[in-house]
Motif scaffolding. Sequence first.
Motif, PDB file in Angstrom:
ATOM      1  N   VAL A  24     -11.029   1.518   4.708  1.00 37.43           N
ATOM      2  CA  VAL A  24      -9.864   2.573   4.930  1.00 37.43           C
ATOM      3  C   VAL A  24     -10.330   3.950   4.702  1.00 37.43           C
ATOM      4  O   VAL A  24     -10.409   4.888   5.532  1.00 37.43           O
ATOM      5  N   ILE A  25     -11.041   4.178   3.472  1.00 37.90           N
ATOM      6  CA  ILE A  25     -11.284   5.559   3.103  1.00 37.90           C
ATOM      7  C   ILE A  25     -12.583   6.096   4.224  1.00 37.90           C
ATOM      8  O   ILE A  25     -12.577   7.279   4.653  1.00 37.90           O
ATOM      9  N   HIS A  26     -13.488   5.525   4.508  1.00 36.99           N
ATOM     10  CA  HIS A  26     -14.430   5.823   5.493  1.00 36.99           C
ATOM     11  C   HIS A  26     -14.171   5.846   6.959  1.00 36.99           C
ATOM     12  O   HIS A  26     -14.433   6.964   7.439  1.00 36.99           O
ATOM     13  N   PHE A  27     -12.983   4.978   7.181  1.00 35.26           N
ATOM     14  CA  PHE A  27     -12.510   5.002   8.354  1.00 35.26           C
ATOM     15  C   PHE A  27     -11.515   6.431   8.622  1.00 35.26           C
ATOM     16  O   PHE A  27     -11.814   6.970   9.693  1.00 35.26           O
ATOM     17  N   LEU A  28     -10.728   6.724   7.499  1.00 32.67           N
ATOM     18  CA  LEU A  28     -10.068   7.918   7.492  1.00 32.67           C
ATOM     19  C   LEU A  28     -10.903   9.148   7.727  1.00 32.67           C
ATOM     20  O   LEU A  28     -10.749   9.932   8.710  1.00 32.67           O
ATOM     21  N   ARG A  29     -12.195   9.223   6.925  1.00 38.41           N
ATOM     22  CA  ARG A  29     -13.196  10.277   7.268  1.00 38.41           C
ATOM     23  C   ARG A  29     -13.807  10.444   8.599  1.00 38.41           C
ATOM     24  O   ARG A  29     -13.770  11.460   9.213  1.00 38.41           O
ATOM     25  N   GLN A  30     -14.143   9.271   8.920  1.00 36.44           N
ATOM     26  CA  GLN A  30     -14.993   9.288  10.524  1.00 36.44           C
ATOM     27  C   GLN A  30     -13.745   9.645  11.371  1.00 36.44           C
ATOM     28  O   GLN A  30     -14.175  10.786  12.442  1.00 36.44           O
ATOM     29  N   TYR A  31     -12.400   9.214  11.441  1.00 39.41           N
ATOM     30  CA  TYR A  31     -11.546   9.618  12.439  1.00 39.41           C
ATOM     31  C   TYR A  31     -11.123  11.211  12.547  1.00 39.41           C
ATOM     32  O   TYR A  31     -11.037  11.825  13.356  1.00 39.41           O
ATOM     33  N   TYR A  32     -10.940  11.610  10.963  1.00 38.34           N
ATOM     34  CA  TYR A  32     -10.755  12.921  10.856  1.00 38.34           C
ATOM     35  C   TYR A  32     -11.880  13.959  11.150  1.00 38.34           C
ATOM     36  O   TYR A  32     -11.557  14.872  11.911  1.00 38.34           O
ATOM     37  N   ASP A  33     -13.106  13.504  11.005  1.00 37.87           N
ATOM     38  CA  ASP A  33     -14.221  14.209  11.670  1.00 37.87           C
ATOM     39  C   ASP A  33     -14.320  14.362  12.997  1.00 37.87           C
ATOM     40  O   ASP A  33     -14.678  15.389  13.369  1.00 37.87           O
ATOM     41  N   THR A  34     -13.776  13.319  13.703  1.00 46.18           N
ATOM     42  CA  THR A  34     -13.729  13.271  15.115  1.00 46.18           C
ATOM     43  C   THR A  34     -12.851  14.020  15.913  1.00 46.18           C
ATOM     44  O   THR A  34     -12.785  14.651  16.752  1.00 46.18           O
ATOM     45  N   HIS A  35     -11.347  13.789  15.110  1.00 50.32           N
ATOM     46  CA  HIS A  35     -10.141  14.172  15.914  1.00 50.32           C
ATOM     47  C   HIS A  35      -9.356  15.301  15.180  1.00 50.32           C
ATOM     48  O   HIS A  35      -8.595  15.822  15.588  1.00 50.32           O
ATOM     49  N   GLU A  36      -9.967  15.609  13.998  1.00 48.34           N
ATOM     50  CA  GLU A  36      -9.459  16.818  13.223  1.00 48.34           C
ATOM     51  C   GLU A  36      -8.114  16.508  12.745  1.00 48.34           C
ATOM     52  O   GLU A  36      -7.316  17.516  12.500  1.00 48.34           O
ATOM     53  N   MET A  37      -7.737  15.410  12.637  1.00 55.83           N
ATOM     54  CA  MET A  37      -6.330  14.966  12.287  1.00 55.83           C
ATOM     55  C   MET A  37      -6.427  13.482  11.635  1.00 55.83           C
ATOM     56  O   MET A  37      -7.179  12.716  12.265  1.00 55.83           O
ATOM     57  N   PRO A  38      -5.883  13.058  10.572  1.00 56.26           N
ATOM     58  CA  PRO A  38      -5.593  11.834  10.261  1.00 56.26           C
ATOM     59  C   PRO A  38      -5.238  10.969  11.118  1.00 56.26           C
ATOM     60  O   PRO A  38      -4.345  11.358  11.873  1.00 56.26           O
ATOM     61  N   PRO A  39      -5.533   9.633  10.920  1.00 55.09           N
ATOM     62  CA  PRO A  39      -4.885   8.470  11.928  1.00 55.09           C
ATOM     63  C   PRO A  39      -3.679   8.078  11.439  1.00 55.09           C
ATOM     64  O   PRO A  39      -3.377   8.162  10.058  1.00 55.09           O
ATOM     65  N   SER A  40      -2.897   7.665  12.246  1.00 51.99           N
ATOM     66  CA  SER A  40      -1.623   6.978  11.767  1.00 51.99           C
ATOM     67  C   SER A  40      -1.932   5.567  11.185  1.00 51.99           C
ATOM     68  O   SER A  40      -3.046   5.011  11.621  1.00 51.99           O
ATOM     69  N   PRO A  41      -1.139   5.040  10.356  1.00 56.49           N
ATOM     70  CA  PRO A  41      -1.286   3.495  10.017  1.00 56.49           C
ATOM     71  C   PRO A  41      -1.568   2.693  10.998  1.00 56.49           C
ATOM     72  O   PRO A  41      -2.423   1.753  11.017  1.00 56.49           O
ATOM     73  N   LYS A  42      -0.903   2.835  12.325  1.00 56.94           N
ATOM     74  CA  LYS A  42      -0.996   2.021  13.336  1.00 56.94           C
ATOM     75  C   LYS A  42      -2.373   1.956  13.925  1.00 56.94           C
ATOM     76  O   LYS A  42      -2.832   1.211  14.324  1.00 56.94           O
ATOM     77  N   VAL A  43      -2.903   3.155  13.873  1.00 54.14           N
ATOM     78  CA  VAL A  43      -4.164   3.311  14.605  1.00 54.14           C
ATOM     79  C   VAL A  43      -5.160   2.933  13.557  1.00 54.14           C
ATOM     80  O   VAL A  43      -6.156   2.011  13.918  1.00 54.14           O
ATOM     81  N   ILE A  44      -4.864   2.933  12.222  1.00 51.66           N
ATOM     82  CA  ILE A  44      -5.744   2.267  11.359  1.00 51.66           C
ATOM     83  C   ILE A  44      -5.777   0.694  11.465  1.00 51.66           C
ATOM     84  O   ILE A  44      -6.992   0.107  11.550  1.00 51.66           O
ATOM     85  N   ILE A  45      -4.616   0.125  11.624  1.00 47.86           N
ATOM     86  CA  ILE A  45      -4.566  -1.208  11.616  1.00 47.86           C
ATOM     87  C   ILE A  45      -5.256  -1.721  12.884  1.00 47.86           C
ATOM     88  O   ILE A  45      -5.919  -2.878  12.920  1.00 47.86           O
ATOM     89  N   LEU A  93      -9.323  14.138   2.624  1.00 49.89           N
ATOM     90  CA  LEU A  93      -8.878  14.869   3.763  1.00 49.89           C
ATOM     91  C   LEU A  93      -7.845  16.071   3.406  1.00 49.89           C
ATOM     92  O   LEU A  93      -7.291  15.957   2.722  1.00 49.89           O
ATOM     93  N   PRO A  94      -8.120  17.139   4.362  1.00 50.55           N
ATOM     94  CA  PRO A  94      -7.331  18.392   3.637  1.00 50.55           C
ATOM     95  C   PRO A  94      -5.708  18.227   3.946  1.00 50.55           C
ATOM     96  O   PRO A  94      -4.852  19.184   3.566  1.00 50.55           O
ATOM     97  N   ARG A  95      -5.619  17.026   4.566  1.00 49.92           N
ATOM     98  CA  ARG A  95      -4.012  16.989   4.755  1.00 49.92           C
ATOM     99  C   ARG A  95      -3.854  15.571   5.454  1.00 49.92           C
ATOM    100  O   ARG A  95      -4.746  14.809   5.566  1.00 49.92           O
ATOM    101  N   HIS A  96      -2.470  15.096   5.397  1.00 47.32           N
ATOM    102  CA  HIS A  96      -2.307  13.859   5.777  1.00 47.32           C
ATOM    103  C   HIS A  96      -1.212  13.829   7.211  1.00 47.32           C
ATOM    104  O   HIS A  96      -0.889  14.849   7.337  1.00 47.32           O
ATOM    105  N   TYR A  97      -1.155  12.607   7.651  1.00 47.61           N
ATOM    106  CA  TYR A  97      -0.312  12.630   8.837  1.00 47.61           C
ATOM    107  C   TYR A  97       0.917  12.367   8.413  1.00 47.61           C
ATOM    108  O   TYR A  97       1.405  11.258   8.494  1.00 47.61           O
ATOM    109  N   CYS A  98       1.867  13.450   8.324  1.00 44.84           N
ATOM    110  CA  CYS A  98       3.065  13.365   7.621  1.00 44.84           C
ATOM    111  C   CYS A  98       4.253  12.497   8.382  1.00 44.84           C
ATOM    112  O   CYS A  98       5.004  12.036   7.837  1.00 44.84           O
ATOM    113  N   HIS A  99       4.019  12.505   9.771  1.00 47.78           N
ATOM    114  CA  HIS A  99       5.190  11.800  10.352  1.00 47.78           C
ATOM    115  C   HIS A  99       4.975  10.176  10.347  1.00 47.78           C
ATOM    116  O   HIS A  99       5.943   9.483  10.759  1.00 47.78           O
ATOM    117  N   SER A 100       3.873   9.571   9.784  1.00 47.92           N
ATOM    118  CA  SER A 100       3.556   8.190   9.579  1.00 47.92           C
ATOM    119  C   SER A 100       3.736   7.925   8.068  1.00 47.92           C
ATOM    120  O   SER A 100       3.658   6.427   7.753  1.00 47.92           O
TER     121      SER A 100
END
Length: 113
Positions: free
Chosen positions: A48-69, A105-112
């Motif tokens: 999960v941690i490595h996915f979060l970092r990879q996603y953030y590095d690409t999209h400049e925002m954290p993924p939602s739990p739905k995207v992670i799943i 990550l410098p922030r989290h996706y607060c809506h999810s």
Amino acid sequence: MPTAQVAGRSLEFNKQGHLMSFGEWDTEIASALAEEEGLDLSECHWKVIHFLRQYYDTHEMPPSPKVIIKAIGNDVSAHVPCTRKHLESLFPNGGCKQACRVAGLPRHYCHSC
């Protein structure tokens, strides 16, 4: 910005406790942050941690739990379906907020969260 000693380094954190500089993170820092939060990181946590970092590095925002799943759910939970509840059980003190913090990550996706 608050500064704290983590894994022998002086690091800046924002008001929410997230690492200010995405590039200063490494696995040693993640382990130290997880220990501060009472987490014993397993292989599932690291996926999960490595996915979060990879996603953030690409999209400049954290993924939602739905995207992670959808992206890594089978890797995180091979025998039973990975659900948001399962992800939250990996990071019980805040779900994705806690996961994003440990992942540097410098922030989290607060809506999810």
